[in-house]
Design an enzyme around this catalytic site. Sequence first.
Site, PDB file in Angstrom:
ATOM      1  N   HIS B 138       0.870  -1.185   0.000  1.00 26.77           N
ATOM      2  CA  HIS B 138       0.000   0.000   0.000  1.00 26.77           C
ATOM      3  C   HIS B 138       0.906   1.234   0.000  1.00 26.77           C
ATOM      4  O   HIS B 138       2.014   1.193   0.549  1.00 26.77           O
ATOM      5  CB  HIS B 138      -0.828  -0.053   1.293  1.00 26.77           C
ATOM      6  CG  HIS B 138      -1.902   0.977   1.409  1.00 26.77           C
ATOM      7  ND1 HIS B 138      -1.660   2.276   1.797  1.00 26.77           N
ATOM      8  CD2 HIS B 138      -3.248   0.891   1.211  1.00 26.77           C
ATOM      9  CE1 HIS B 138      -2.810   2.939   1.835  1.00 26.77           C
ATOM     10  NE2 HIS B 138      -3.778   2.136   1.486  1.00 26.77           N
ATOM     11  N   ASP B 216       2.875  -4.390   8.085  1.00 26.74           N
ATOM     12  CA  ASP B 216       1.655  -3.602   7.940  1.00 26.74           C
ATOM     13  C   ASP B 216       0.485  -4.584   8.082  1.00 26.74           C
ATOM     14  O   ASP B 216       0.176  -5.336   7.167  1.00 26.74           O
ATOM     15  CB  ASP B 216       1.679  -2.927   6.565  1.00 26.74           C
ATOM     16  CG  ASP B 216       0.334  -2.325   6.169  1.00 26.74           C
ATOM     17  OD1 ASP B 216      -0.644  -2.450   6.938  1.00 26.74           O
ATOM     18  OD2 ASP B 216       0.273  -1.723   5.073  1.00 26.74           O
ATOM     19  N   GLN B 219      -4.767  -5.076   7.067  1.00 31.94           N
ATOM     20  CA  GLN B 219      -5.780  -5.966   6.490  1.00 31.94           C
ATOM     21  C   GLN B 219      -5.782  -7.345   7.134  1.00 31.94           C
ATOM     22  O   GLN B 219      -6.548  -8.215   6.718  1.00 31.94           O
ATOM     23  CB  GLN B 219      -5.548  -6.115   4.976  1.00 31.94           C
ATOM     24  CG  GLN B 219      -5.670  -4.824   4.202  1.00 31.94           C
ATOM     25  CD  GLN B 219      -7.090  -4.269   4.230  1.00 31.94           C
ATOM     26  OE1 GLN B 219      -8.048  -4.957   4.560  1.00 31.94           O
ATOM     27  NE2 GLN B 219      -7.218  -3.000   3.894  1.00 31.94           N
ATOM     28  N   LYS B 242     -10.632  -0.323  10.276  1.00 33.65           N
ATOM     29  CA  LYS B 242     -10.775  -1.511   9.420  1.00 33.65           C
ATOM     30  C   LYS B 242     -11.147  -2.741  10.240  1.00 33.65           C
ATOM     31  O   LYS B 242     -11.380  -3.810   9.683  1.00 33.65           O
ATOM     32  CB  LYS B 242      -9.465  -1.773   8.670  1.00 33.65           C
ATOM     33  CG  LYS B 242      -9.119  -0.663   7.676  1.00 33.65           C
ATOM     34  CD  LYS B 242      -7.904  -1.034   6.867  1.00 33.65           C
ATOM     35  CE  LYS B 242      -7.236   0.160   6.223  1.00 33.65           C
ATOM     36  NZ  LYS B 242      -7.946   0.644   5.030  1.00 33.65           N
ATOM     37  N   CYS B 384      -4.661   2.458  -3.728  1.00 33.69           N
ATOM     38  CA  CYS B 384      -3.424   2.969  -3.117  1.00 33.69           C
ATOM     39  C   CYS B 384      -2.286   1.987  -3.299  1.00 33.69           C
ATOM     40  O   CYS B 384      -1.440   1.829  -2.408  1.00 33.69           O
ATOM     41  CB  CYS B 384      -3.611   3.286  -1.636  1.00 33.69           C
ATOM     42  SG  CYS B 384      -4.831   4.543  -1.328  1.00 33.69           S
TER      43      CYS B 384
END
Lengths: 148, 426
Positions: B138, B216, B219, B242, B384
Amino acid sequence: MSDLRDLYQQVILDHYRAPRNFGGLKPNSCCAEGYNPLCGDQVKVCVRADGDRIDGIRFDGVGCAISTASASLMTEAVRGLERSEAEALLASFLALMTGDGDNGVPLGKLEVLSGVKDYPVRIKCATLPWHALRAALEGGDTETVTTE
Amino acid sequence: MTARAVAVGNEQRDSAAFEVERLRACFPILERDVHGHRLVYLDNAASAQRPNVVIDAVSDCYRTYYANAHRGVHALSEQSTDAYEAARAKVARFIGAPDSHEVVFTRGTTESLNLVAQSYGRPQLEPGDEVLLTEMEHHSNIVPWQLVCEQTGARVRAAPITDDGELDLDAFAGMLNERTRVVALAHVSNALGTVNDIPAVVELTRARSDAAVVVDGAQAVPHMAVDVAALGCDFYAFSGHKMYGPGGIGVLWGRHELLAAMPPYHGGGAMITRVTFERSGYMAPPQRFEAGTPAIAPAIGLGVAVEFLESTGLDRIERHEQELLSHTMEVLNDLPWVRVPGHASKAGSARAAVVSLVIDGAHPHDVATILDEQGIAIRAGHHCAQPLMDRLGVPATVRASFGLYNTHDEVDSLVSGLHEVRRIFG
Ligand SMILES: Cc1ncc(COP(=O)(O)O)c(C=O)c1O
């Protein structure tokens, strides 16, 4: 209520599938690029003028049906116009999209894009090639205008 | 099969392992209509919706006990401070952090990654050093590293992915060397759903370099049980919005010894021990990295979102979402005009319930408009992740991303929406 059939009229789908004046940009012309950072749509518009008259206009790029059809219809409408006429048409088209009244310049075939104004997030798709046209008319040479 | 039979079949599928209707009732927004259709919300990777318990926790904080945290001796300040710190402890337990002092509250994944880049990366990166990313990152795991590389003379490299949308681990290993100072990658790709094998990445990294491994997790956290200790990474970043929590709050987890050696990211109140004009002393982590008044109510709401995920059960959520994903892939497979770039065809590849697709002859932006008209919220664009789109050779995709409240009926709605696209553009 807005209706998808008003947005995706046959003329628009036709210009999307078979864009006119697409690709093959002529070297001795003034070009400018439009870029929509939101969706990644990219369009390059090149104009060639003979004195004050626009005798050639082509575009290239990747975009959605609305931006591609808008660019394609734009090239048909602008070719052969005097610069000042093209600028007036541009103002008139932007006014149609933003609902800012009528400056008296008839839009002709471009009216098929009027359904776009009921889809506010899509207005930038339709105006992108026109912003690129403006930059190209102003002398351009691949400067990038964005819709933001 | 008749539509009715399909619907009954779907109901059984949804309820077999998971009481999806009971869960849906916890999310008030799912009852709304969009353009005359019941909302089908398939944009969870961009931002999920919140259950009543989270909305109520935030509103209860403002209604009954809000005050600044860590600042006052009065009753409200004490209560707010306690609730804020309790949220930190819940988050720490949720991700398997050995110590809640390792949990820093931030505005979200983006700020967490910028914090690591500036406070961990900047002091030690030197000209010629390398930050190794992957092609599926991302922008928020690319740009902070580009910024710190511009500041230090280090350089960003990107490990390739395969055509199946998986990290090429051999190539990744080949790019590691003694100049690699940071490895930063997504746990789960927001555009493809690819689940990266973090323990394998950590093992390769440790064998070939001294680099810190920054994950990261934006998600991953909503979709699967995450245990940072088991992953073996050094930093882990994610966002509240999220994972069914409030917006404006996120987390950076970091190993204590690394956080303790890092300079502050922002300067201000709440992060100092004593200030004179000559110098200031900094608090220990996590306060050192939480300058200014934090997002107190959102942090408290995040703690409640964590409890909601725990009581629902991440294993059950994962199973339900995996069933939605297989159902989606099954029906898409039957549509020759739909392509799913970067989706592994081979068995055994780990995917979260995110599907990026392209339709012959219809641009994603147009697809999104036509689906929206039927009440279906998906995302169209580059997500993104422009370098990933370049790698896949597409300007943009249509992305459907599932959450715990999605149903098999909604998969069918998506598919009939795609048929409508085909009817207009076919
Ligand atoms: C994989 C990934 N990383 C980072 C981010 C950035 O998160 P946020 O916008 O919450 O900071 C997102 C979401 O937009 C994401 O999907």
